[in-house]
Design an enzyme around this catalytic site. Structure first.
Site, short mmCIF file in Angstrom:
data_model
loop_
_atom_site.label_atom_id
_atom_site.label_comp_id
_atom_site.label_asym_id
_atom_site.label_seq_id
_atom_site.Cartn_x
_atom_site.Cartn_y
_atom_site.Cartn_z
N GLU A 68 0.80 -1.23 0.00
CA GLU A 68 0.00 0.00 0.00
C GLU A 68 0.84 1.28 0.00
OE1 GLU A 68 -2.27 1.32 3.46
OE2 GLU A 68 -1.77 -0.55 4.44
N SER A 99 -7.87 5.52 8.22
CA SER A 99 -8.39 5.11 9.54
C SER A 99 -7.32 5.41 10.59
CB SER A 99 -8.68 3.62 9.55
OG SER A 99 -9.53 3.29 8.48
N ARG A 115 8.98 4.71 5.92
CA ARG A 115 7.93 5.04 6.86
C ARG A 115 8.61 5.48 8.15
NH1 ARG A 115 4.99 2.49 11.00
NH2 ARG A 115 2.76 2.93 11.03
#
Lengths: 374, 789
Positions: free
Chosen positions: A140, A194, A209
């Site tokens: 993703e 979310s 990340r």
């Protein structure tokens, strides 16, 4: 921004890219407009019916929505020209979607369905058993970056993909302005779904990340549902727009009577989110709208804080916020713009993108067309 | 003005429903002698500190004038009990709801105060200003909250050895306490009150608020109250401890079906807090929501702390503030979050500091957030926690002990006594920052804990009997002894449920707590008369013992001296097995003790190396930490010391400043050495030429903490270039310091007088530990292969 890798010319229609998140499924569909008569002849009925169904409606079932305003017209992808459509529906309605795929004999098209997001893994077997579809799963974050890069490279002219808020600290003069994202690297990409991911992006293919938080869009909606009894994101946002968070939060001035000058804390700053709700009479005096607003402000501010720290730690000055939490959520965008500007004393710039929540799905589509890059 | 009205209304709602009767003996102790006050009123809790003077009894010894023909019979010295005044700091923490009751109580009991002001800090200081001034008639003098916080934090980090701890949920012991470090700076203080303040502390006075967050304790309380309709903070925490956050939170596996492998995110991680509650048609339990909320806030704070620590290149992070309150779930989550965020970060670019993050949580800092300017610069002195007056870390899982839990929500107490001297590290510690005095951590070792708690409870009757016997003519000795029994037994019971109540539980802390409790009820020295008698008897044998030693060859004598020290050490009232024998058979003699000793090879036996070493050049100076009165010191230690002196080694005898069990105190030892000097020219010459020096250790414990020693001792040790440290006895060489690494040669000698411990060490009762160590890198000097002298 450029997209480099070679196309797979043989990629058969239909061209889909799918991003199955914790809350929403994002679907992009490329509708070819340059179909030759010959192709038209050969096109099987199932394919036609899917194309017609998707392009002639703006709502699907009870919860599926096509964001018409985001549609990209006359786009060239892999030598084909067409329109790119952006569709979303709640993840909990995925079974209905699969049922539809089954009814429309999607599997007979022998296409590859590229999917990303956690749901690509979680529901892989459902796709197989319920709709006889084999998913091609993609990471993703890879998809997200690829999608951002690609959309920025193809959208030009009239409507700018990227924008920012001018005068973010002055509510009266704060206006949205287009921004040209040239030489964008390094940038901090903050994807608010979310939950939230913080990515430091150094080039089209190089990123890491750097952090993440569980306080994201899901938290906003989840808490709002519990606190106000609402059930949709739109409802929650609408309530928030009418509320006043200062009645719910304890501000610096509530404690110190004004600014806490010694540490440069302005009186209006929130000292304790929901801090006033410790007291019974205050709990009784606030409205649902106030609570929704306070929830929005709390979540947004927290994302702003972590963003600032990540940017400082990574030595990055440009932040791009994406994700569906920002959809129709000007309140949060302005607040983030404000927070970046105020706490960094103008050093950090908050940027936003028009297709905020769809980049993962676009990246998945690119995975179909440019498999070498994935 | 609207602000004012609102604040007042909330004040009244706070004070209305609480009316309690305060047990004065327990809570506001020694209030009549309180001198100065400081108060910190937060959003929910009030922390009151006062400085008082305590008058208590101390045992003193005084030499008789022996020219006046044995006027007092055969007694060597006279024992007297004197009054002494020392300073004490009291800290009490209670909910704001009790503030009015407490102020009334203070007013009624305040007689001796010489102050006209009360120092106040905290957000609530202005809110309750008028109330305090009206009730107490003291002027409220407001101090900056952050300055107070930092000063208080530095103070406790310095003076309470086990103030800070690391919380590890799945380890055998949940709390791992940090020892005091001489250098506490720089550190990051994360103070979690209603909101969160993140402060970088660089030195005593230099600190900076580098950030904060509005998501803090107030958020937990406020949002928790809205979600669960539960009003009280502690109730919310209790709810949280029973809940399952996974029914409310969206986990990685809820999205992925499993883990997110490529990022190393496991399936159990929370992807979105409250992500599952985004629905109108499902009910969630209060417990689950409270738990999810607690996780959300704790994780968030942990993450921010990490990011700030990284940004400012700090490796020590302390968490304090009322939100923590020793609550396991909170601490676990923050610790977890810190570990997660530090580990999850891939090793990378140049700007990343090497982070060995310790999530060190701090349990009583919020209690002690006081203003030290109040007590005449407290950093001039060292302070020690008084275990008798402190309520300890109470908050544990509510299921475990609900009664205690409820009480901790009401009043928590901490008392600290000002010590008469400044305490410092022994300069000979190899690595002061990693030195841990205690050999066994009973918080970690459940079997050992059970045994020792049982052992101390068993011994309690004997201690009470001894205490009563020590004061035949004193008023209410029986009643006081009974109160002592109750108090100490209660402490033991508390420790059974909450081993970490006072930091790490160790044999030392159990012994020290007993001493503090005895002092509390005016039994300053229950063994004074026994010590006196034993010293008398031992002295009578001194010359005879010396004579028999002199008849031996050099090598025989070295062995006899070591055996003498060991046999002397068998005489110990502190050890259960021995006190049984001593009580039943007073004739138990020195020779008998020698027979009891284990034959070589001993349990730990480096005697051969020691003997080889003695054949080499003499040591420059030996520091000897002595143990018991009587046979031990007179017939065991002194002859050994005499031999060292004869070899040309200077000797520093370190003995306790205050009494503990039958350990010889500095006062007693001075009289004893004078008497021995009168009989023995070697000792006399040593004293006269200042080659034999007596110093006090600064301690009143049967154990030994080498990081808290009298400053004078440290100075003497340095001046004399001490190159040998001798530690004698179970309390000092086994329970503590068994693994202590010194930068010079060391000798640890003890007899295991406890069958359980002997068993555990692989030996039997009266097994011998003779541990001679030479620090690595310093070749032992006997390698020079010198011939015997």
């Amino acid at each position: 921004m450029t997209s480099v890798s070679a196309c797979v010319l043989s990629a058969a229609f239909p061209w889909f890219g799918m991003d199955i998140g914790g809350t929403l499924v994002k679907l992009v569909y490329f509708e070819p407009k340059d179909i030759t008569a010959e192709e038209e002849q050969e096109e099987v009925e199932n394919l036609k019916s899917i194309r017609r169904y998707l392009t002639s409606n703006t709502a699907y079932g009870k919860t599926g929505i096509r964001d018409v305003h985001l549609e990209l017209k006359d786009l060239t992808m892999c030598g084909r020209t067409g329109n790119l459509h952006f569709i979303r529906f709640p993840t909990h309605d995925l079974p209905a979607f699969l049922q539809m795929g089954r009814n429309k004999h999607f599997s007979s098209l022998h296409t590859t369905l590229c999917a990303t997001g956690g749901g690509a893994y979680k529901f892989e077997s459902d796709f197989r058993t319920m709709a006889d579809l084999q998913l091609h799963k993609l990471d993703e974050l890879d998809c997200l970056i690829r999608g951002v890069v690609h959309i920025n490279s193809v959208v030009s002219g009239g409507l700018s993909e990227c924008y920012y808020f001018e005068n973010p600290t002055d509510p009266d003069r704060c206006v949205q302005r287009p921004y040209t994202l040239e030489n964008p690297y390094p940038l901090l990409l903050v994807n608010i779904g979310s939950g939230v991911n913080f990515l430091a992006v150094y080039s089209e293919s190089e990123y890491k990340r750097v952090s993440g938080t569980s306080l994201g869009g899901g938290t906003f909606l989840g808490l709002c549902c519990l606190l106000t009894g609402c059930s949709t994101f739109e409802e929650a946002l609408e309530m928030a727009s009418r509320g006043e968070s200062a009645r719910v939060d304890k501000l610096v001035r509530d404690i110190y009577g004004g600014d806490y000058e010694r540490f440069g804390l302005p009186g209006w700053a929130v000292a304790s989110s929901f801090g006033n709700m410790m007291f019974k009479e205050k709990r009784e005096s606030v409205s649902k709208e106030d609570l929704a607003r306070a929830t929005l402000v709390t979540i947004t501010n927290n994302i702003g804080s972590i963003t600032k720290l990540c940017a400082l730690n990574e030595n990055i000055e440009r932040v791009v916020f994406v994700g569906n939490f920002l959809r129709v959520n000007t309140l949060s965008m302005k607040q983030l713009a404000y927070a970046m500007d105020y706490w960094s004393k103008g050093q950090l710039k908050a940027l936003f993108l028009q297709h905020e929540g769809y980049f993962g799905a676009v990246g998945a589509l690119l995975g179909l067309l440019h498999p070498a890059a994935s | 003005m609207a602000e004012c009205v609102r604040l007042n209304s909330s004040t009244s709602s706070h004070t209305m429903d609480k009316s309690i009767t305060l047990p004065p003996d327990e809570i506001f102790r020694n209030l009549e002698n309180a001198k100065r006050f400081a108060i910190d009123i937060g959003g929910s809790l009030t922390k009151l500190a006062y400085y008082s003077t305590v008058q208590h009894k101390v045992a003193k010894v005084r030499s008789f004038d022996h020219s006046a023909k044995e006027a007092a019979g055969d007694r060597l010295y006279e024992i007297s009990v004197q009054e002494e005044v020392t300073a004490r700091l009291h800290f009490i923490k209670f909910e704001n709801a009790y503030i009015e009751t407490c102020l009334d109580f203070i007013k009624d009991h305040l007689v001796n105060t010489d102050t006209k002001v009360i120092k106040a800090t905290g957000g609530g200081a202005h809110k309750f200003k008028e109330l305090i001034e009206r009730k107490l008639g003291l002027k409220v003098d407001k101090e900056d909250e952050m300055t107070c916080l930092i000063k208080g934090c530095n103070f406790v980090l310095r003076n309470i050895p086990r103030e800070a701890f690391v919380y590890a949920k799945h380890a055998d012991s949940e709390f791992r306490f940090q020892t005091t470090q001489p250098d506490i700076f720089p550190y990051l203080l994360v103070n979690i009150g209603s909101g969160v303040s993140i402060v970088k502390v660089e030195s005593e006075d230099k600190f900076e608020r580098i950030g904060g967050s509005s998501i803090g304790g107030g958020t937990f309380w406020g949002l928790g109250a809205l979600l669960t309709k539960t009003k009280r903070f502690d109730e919310l925490l209790q709810l949280a401890s029973k809940g399952q956050h996974t029914s409310v939170d969206m986990l990685v596996k809820d999205i992925y079906g499993g883990s997110y492998g490529s990022l190393g995110l496991t399936g159990d991680l929370i992807a979105s807090s409250f992500g599952k509650s985004a629905t109108a048609d499902k009910e969630f339990s209060k417990e689950d929501m409270a738990k999810s909320l607690l996780h959300m806030i704790s994780n968030d704070i942990g993450q921010l702390a990490c990011l700030y620590a990284k940004l400012h290149n700090l490796s020590r992070v302390y968490f304090g503030g009322f939100f923590i309150r020793g609550h396991p779930v909170t601490m676990h989550t923050i610790t977890y979050s810190i570990n997660f965020f530090t580990k999850a970060r891939p090793p990378k670019n140049k700007r990343t500091p090497s982070m060995s993050m310790t999530a060190t949580l701090n349990y009583r800092i919020n209690t002690t957030k006081k203003n030290p300017t109040n007590v005449h610069n407290p950093n001039q002195y060292s302070w020690g926690e008084n275990y008798a007056g402190s309520s300890g870390l109470m908050s544990v899982s509510p299921d475990m002990n609900p009664m205690q839990r409820a009480r901790s929500g009401t009043f928590d107490m901490l008392e600290m006594d000002r010590l008469e001297r400044q305490l410092v590290n022994l300069p000979l510690l190899q690595d002061p920052s990693s030195y841990i005095p205690d050999t066994m951590d009973l918080t970690e070792d459940a079997l050992a804990r059970e045994y020792w708690l049982y052992c101390f409870e068993e011994a309690l009757d004997g201690v009470v009997k001894r205490a009563v016997a020590s004061q035949p003519d004193m008023p209410q000795a029986v009643e006081r002894a009974e109160k002592f029994r109750q108090k100490y037994r209660h402490k033991l019971q508390t420790l059974r449920h909450q081993p970490f109540a006072y930091g790490s539980l160790t044999v030392r802390s159990l012994l020290d707590t007993r001493e503090h409790c005895l002092n509390e009820f005016n039994f300053p020295d229950p063994y004074s008369k026994i010590k006196q008698k034993e010293n008398d008897i031992a002295l009578k044998y001194y010359q005879k013992a010396m004579k028999s030693l002199e008849e031996l060859t050099w090598e025989e004598r070295q062995f006899a001296l070591v055996r003498g020290v060991l046999a002397g050490n068998v005489f110990d009232w502190g050890a259960k097995a021995v006190s049984d024998v001593l009580e039943s058979d007073p004739e138990f003699g020195f020779e008998e003790a020698k027979r009891q000793l284990e034959e070589r090879p001993w349990l730990v036996d480096s005697y051969d190396q020691w003997l080889e070493r003695l054949k080499g050049p003499p040591h420059k100076c030996a520091l000897f930490f002595v143990d018991n009165s009587g046979v031990d010191i007179i017939l065991g230690v002194i002859p050994f010391v005499r031999e060292l002196l004869s070899r040309g080694t200077e000797v520093v005898l370190a003995s306790n400043s205050g009494p503990a069990l039958n350990d010889v105190t500095n006062g007693e030892l001075q009289i004893l050495t004078e008497r021995i000097a009168a009989m023995d020219p070697v000792i006399q010459a040593g004293l006269r030429e200042d080659r034999l020096t007596l110093v006090q250790s600064g301690s009143s414990s049967p154990c030994l903490d080498l990081s808290r020693l009298d400053k004078v001792l440290a100075m003497v040790v340095r001046e004399r270039q001490t190159d040998l440290v001798i530690i004698e006895g179970m309390g000092r060489a086994i329970h503590t310091n068994y693994y202590a690494m010194l930068s010079c040669e060391s000798l640890k000698m003890a007899v295991i007088k406890n069958s359980w411990l002997a068993d555990r060490l692989g030996g039997k009762l009266f097994s011998v530990v003779f541990k001679y160590e030479v620090p690595a890198g310093k070749p032992s000097q006997n390698s020079a292969a010198l011939t015997p002298s």
